[in-house]
Design an enzyme around this catalytic site. Structure first.
Site, mmCIF file in Angstrom:
data_model
loop_
_atom_site.group_PDB
_atom_site.id
_atom_site.type_symbol
_atom_site.label_atom_id
_atom_site.label_comp_id
_atom_site.label_asym_id
_atom_site.label_seq_id
_atom_site.Cartn_x
_atom_site.Cartn_y
_atom_site.Cartn_z
ATOM 1 N N ARG A 1 11.415 -20.470 15.230
ATOM 2 C CA ARG A 1 9.991 -20.176 15.130
ATOM 3 C C ARG A 1 9.209 -21.362 15.696
ATOM 4 O O ARG A 1 9.300 -22.470 15.166
ATOM 5 C CB ARG A 1 9.625 -19.936 13.657
ATOM 6 C CG ARG A 1 8.161 -19.690 13.468
ATOM 7 C CD ARG A 1 7.727 -19.487 12.014
ATOM 8 N NE ARG A 1 6.273 -19.553 12.042
ATOM 9 C CZ ARG A 1 5.519 -20.164 11.152
ATOM 10 N NH1 ARG A 1 6.061 -20.754 10.090
ATOM 11 N NH2 ARG A 1 4.213 -20.195 11.301
ATOM 12 N N HIS B 1 -1.195 -21.321 15.348
ATOM 13 C CA HIS B 1 -0.858 -22.252 14.267
ATOM 14 C C HIS B 1 -1.943 -23.345 14.249
ATOM 15 O O HIS B 1 -1.680 -24.496 14.577
ATOM 16 C CB HIS B 1 0.547 -22.823 14.491
ATOM 17 C CG HIS B 1 1.177 -23.420 13.257
ATOM 18 N ND1 HIS B 1 2.397 -23.034 12.764
ATOM 19 C CD2 HIS B 1 0.758 -24.395 12.420
ATOM 20 C CE1 HIS B 1 2.705 -23.751 11.691
ATOM 21 N NE2 HIS B 1 1.726 -24.589 11.460
ATOM 22 N N GLU C 1 -0.660 -19.252 8.221
ATOM 23 C CA GLU C 1 -1.455 -19.746 7.085
ATOM 24 C C GLU C 1 -2.963 -19.717 7.315
ATOM 25 O O GLU C 1 -3.620 -20.777 7.329
ATOM 26 C CB GLU C 1 -1.012 -21.169 6.719
ATOM 27 C CG GLU C 1 0.429 -21.250 6.292
ATOM 28 C CD GLU C 1 0.810 -22.601 5.679
ATOM 29 O OE1 GLU C 1 -0.019 -23.519 5.688
ATOM 30 O OE2 GLU C 1 1.943 -22.705 5.174
ATOM 31 N N ASN D 1 5.306 -18.505 3.565
ATOM 32 C CA ASN D 1 5.561 -19.943 3.595
ATOM 33 C C ASN D 1 5.448 -20.434 2.156
ATOM 34 O O ASN D 1 4.400 -20.247 1.527
ATOM 35 C CB ASN D 1 4.500 -20.680 4.430
ATOM 36 C CG ASN D 1 4.564 -20.343 5.912
ATOM 37 O OD1 ASN D 1 5.408 -19.569 6.351
ATOM 38 N ND2 ASN D 1 3.669 -20.926 6.683
ATOM 39 N N TYR E 1 5.984 -23.689 -0.562
ATOM 40 C CA TYR E 1 6.270 -25.105 -0.829
ATOM 41 C C TYR E 1 6.298 -25.442 -2.311
ATOM 42 O O TYR E 1 7.241 -26.059 -2.786
ATOM 43 C CB TYR E 1 5.264 -26.001 -0.082
ATOM 44 C CG TYR E 1 5.552 -26.000 1.401
ATOM 45 C CD1 TYR E 1 6.536 -26.812 1.942
ATOM 46 C CD2 TYR E 1 4.888 -25.115 2.249
ATOM 47 C CE1 TYR E 1 6.842 -26.775 3.299
ATOM 48 C CE2 TYR E 1 5.190 -25.078 3.613
ATOM 49 C CZ TYR E 1 6.165 -25.913 4.125
ATOM 50 O OH TYR E 1 6.485 -25.867 5.457
ATOM 51 N N GLU F 1 8.547 -20.439 6.228
ATOM 52 C CA GLU F 1 8.572 -21.900 6.060
ATOM 53 C C GLU F 1 8.999 -22.227 4.642
ATOM 54 O O GLU F 1 8.515 -21.621 3.690
ATOM 55 C CB GLU F 1 7.185 -22.545 6.252
ATOM 56 C CG GLU F 1 6.748 -22.704 7.670
ATOM 57 C CD GLU F 1 5.378 -23.400 7.799
ATOM 58 O OE1 GLU F 1 5.016 -24.220 6.932
ATOM 59 O OE2 GLU F 1 4.685 -23.093 8.779
HETATM 60 C C1 FCB Z 1 2.462 -25.883 6.268
HETATM 61 C C2 FCB Z 1 2.111 -25.833 7.739
HETATM 62 C C3 FCB Z 1 3.054 -26.619 8.619
HETATM 63 C C4 FCB Z 1 3.440 -27.932 7.970
HETATM 64 C C5 FCB Z 1 3.960 -27.696 6.577
HETATM 65 C C6 FCB Z 1 4.430 -28.943 5.883
HETATM 66 O O1 FCB Z 1 1.325 -25.650 5.511
HETATM 67 O O2 FCB Z 1 2.116 -24.494 8.184
HETATM 68 O O3 FCB Z 1 2.454 -26.795 9.867
HETATM 69 O O4 FCB Z 1 2.352 -28.773 7.979
HETATM 70 O O5 FCB Z 1 2.954 -27.110 5.803
#
Ligand code: FCB
Length: 456
Positions: free
Chosen positions: A86, A130, A175, A296, A298, A369
């Site tokens: 990607r 992006h 995002e 995505n 985290y 992600e």
């Molecule tokens: C996400 C973004 C990516 C990178 C990661 C750590 O929010 O999409 O570009 O910055 O975080």
């Protein structure tokens, strides 16, 4: 930073044979060559130069020089054994003014990259946007203007016409939540606007752009289409009614504002009235069926009622006291070098909550992600992170969530936006200090390669 000794781990559970394993990057974070071959300026070039907000004062004018070194990076992808890569297409490389004349040299770069990927047996998965809005469009109002969505559709058509014969999977946007919140509500990212709730049109215009792009791609017969939205569970800071209401509101802003219109064709209650229209017509475009939905993930967020006397911070960003919530650290869990909470169970929780919330309206999910920032080449913490998140993902699949792929953020260390070069998310180390930009696979790269071999 303490380094953990390598841990003996049981093999990962088996994922389906056709599961798509990949890694992610984005154009502005890796390409460099910002003034080469006719590329126009983007909001991030301007923001890095003038905002004073990049922590190490750097910019991405060289980044990891992927523009020139892409053959090396494709070789790393091939050795890693991923099925998909990607990356994103820089709008201002292809259309230097954001619209109008096409820069052939810019388009040629992506053509070469896609050819190299196909030759290496790695499927290209381009993201069309992006965050790097062409500066000329920003100067005309950017995402606050409806027009930008139509310009994006034209850009999509140019890219799809050139790459569509070899690209089978497309991602429209990355995002839109972050571009709205960090870029336009809080001013921490480009274009640096601090509009708080007046930033809402930016969300709608990006979603409209997504819908228009889906239309363009479908007209061109481009196979499989998704979006990459950032999501995470929102936890109330306490059981009080105030904290729970604040957490629900935050969930609405981060999760529902971007998932509901795409998946159900409606905005959460009370939001549509705040948006420039024609919202109802737009929603028909925005909610066209997708082949898959990109998530995505985290970390989860702990949210409480606002406390004007004590402004709070999240991921280094001060939450303005005038917002109707405060953000609190998730405690008692490991933290990454970026101070993000490591909570793999939150990924299971998130996916189960999506299944329950959207039912049959949720297409197959791809994790577009997931990853972490840690220093060092012997990055045992990253291995532990990825291992735990893949197990958490598998638990969601066991519970019935249809997940078709997983992309690690990121292939290599890169320019992490307002953090500059300080946060390292890569499976491959880049020598920024020495300035050689040498690529050195980290322990996590070897771990993933072995894990993928074992899956096959
Ligand atoms: C996400 C973004 C990516 C990178 C990661 C750590 O929010 O999409 O570009 O910055 O975080």
């Amino acid at each position: 930073m303490t380094t953990l000794p390598p841990e003996p781990r049981p093999p990962l559970p088996r994922f389906p044979a056709n599961f798509l394993w990949g890694v992610s990057t984005s154009a502005h974070q890796i390409e460099g060559a910002v003034a080469e071959d006719g590329r126009g300026r983007s909001v991030w070039d301007a923001f890095a130069a003038a905002s004073g907000r990049i922590k190490d004062g750097s910019d991405a004018s060289v980044a990891v020089d992927h523009y020139h070194r892409y053959p090396e990076d494709v070789a790393l992808l091939k050795d890693l054994g991923v099925d998909g890569y990607r990356f994103s297409v820089s709008w201002s490389r292809v259309l230097p003014q954001g619209a109008g004349s096409v820069n052939a040299a810019g388009l040629d770069f992506y053509d070469r990259l896609v050819d190299a990927l196909c030759e290496a047996g790695v499927r290209p998965v381009p993201t069309l946007f992006h965050w790097d809005t062409p500066l000329a469009l920003q100067e005309a109002g950017g995402w606050l203007e409806r027009d930008t969505a139509y310009r994006f559709a034209e850009f999509t058509d140019v890219v799809a016409a050139r790459l569509g014969d070899r690209v089978g999977r497309w991602i429209t946007l990355n995002e839109p939540a972050e571009l709205t919140m960090l870029g336009h509500a809080l001013g921490e990212h480009a274009p640096g606007k601090r509009l708080l709730f007046d930033a809402l049109p930016v969300a709608h215009h990006q979603l409209l752009a997504h819908g228009l792009a889906v239309d363009v791609l479908r007209t061109r017969g481009s196979g499989s289409i998704g979006i990459a939205n950032s999501h995470g569970p929102t936890w109330a800071a306490s059981d009080s009614a105030e904290d729970r209401a604040a957490a629900d509101f935050y969930d609405l802003l981060l999760n529902r504002l971007f998932a509901d219109p795409v998946l159900t064709g409606a905005y959460p209650e009370g939001i549509a009235e705040l948006l420039p229209g024609p919202v109802d017509d737009d929603l028909r475009l925005i909610s066209q069926p997708l082949d898959w939905y990109g998530v995505n993930f985290y970390q989860p967020t702990r949210v409480g009622a606002p406390d004007p006397a004590a402004p709070t911070e999240f991921a280094g960003i001060t939450v303005p006291p005038e917002l109707p919530f405060s953000v609190h650290p998730v405690t008692g869990v490991p933290r990454t070098a970026f101070d993000w909470a490591v909570v793999p169970e939150a990924l299971t929780e998130l996916l189960l909550s999506f299944r329950d919330r959207y039912g049959d309206s949720l297409p197959p999910v791809v994790i577009t992600e997931n990853g972490c920032s840690y220093d060092g080449i012997d990055d045992q913490e990253r291995i532990a992170f990825l291992d735990a998140h893949l197990r958490a993902l598998h638990r969601a699949m066991d519970a019935g969530v249809d997940v078709r792929g997983y992309f690690v953020w990121s292939l290599m260390d890169n320019w992490e936006w307002a953090e500059g070069y300080a946060q390292r998310f890569g499976l491959v180390h880049i020598d920024f200090e020495g300035g050689t930009l040498d690529r050195t696979p980290k322990a996590s790269y070897g771990w993933l390669r072995d894990a993928l071999r074992a899956q096959r």
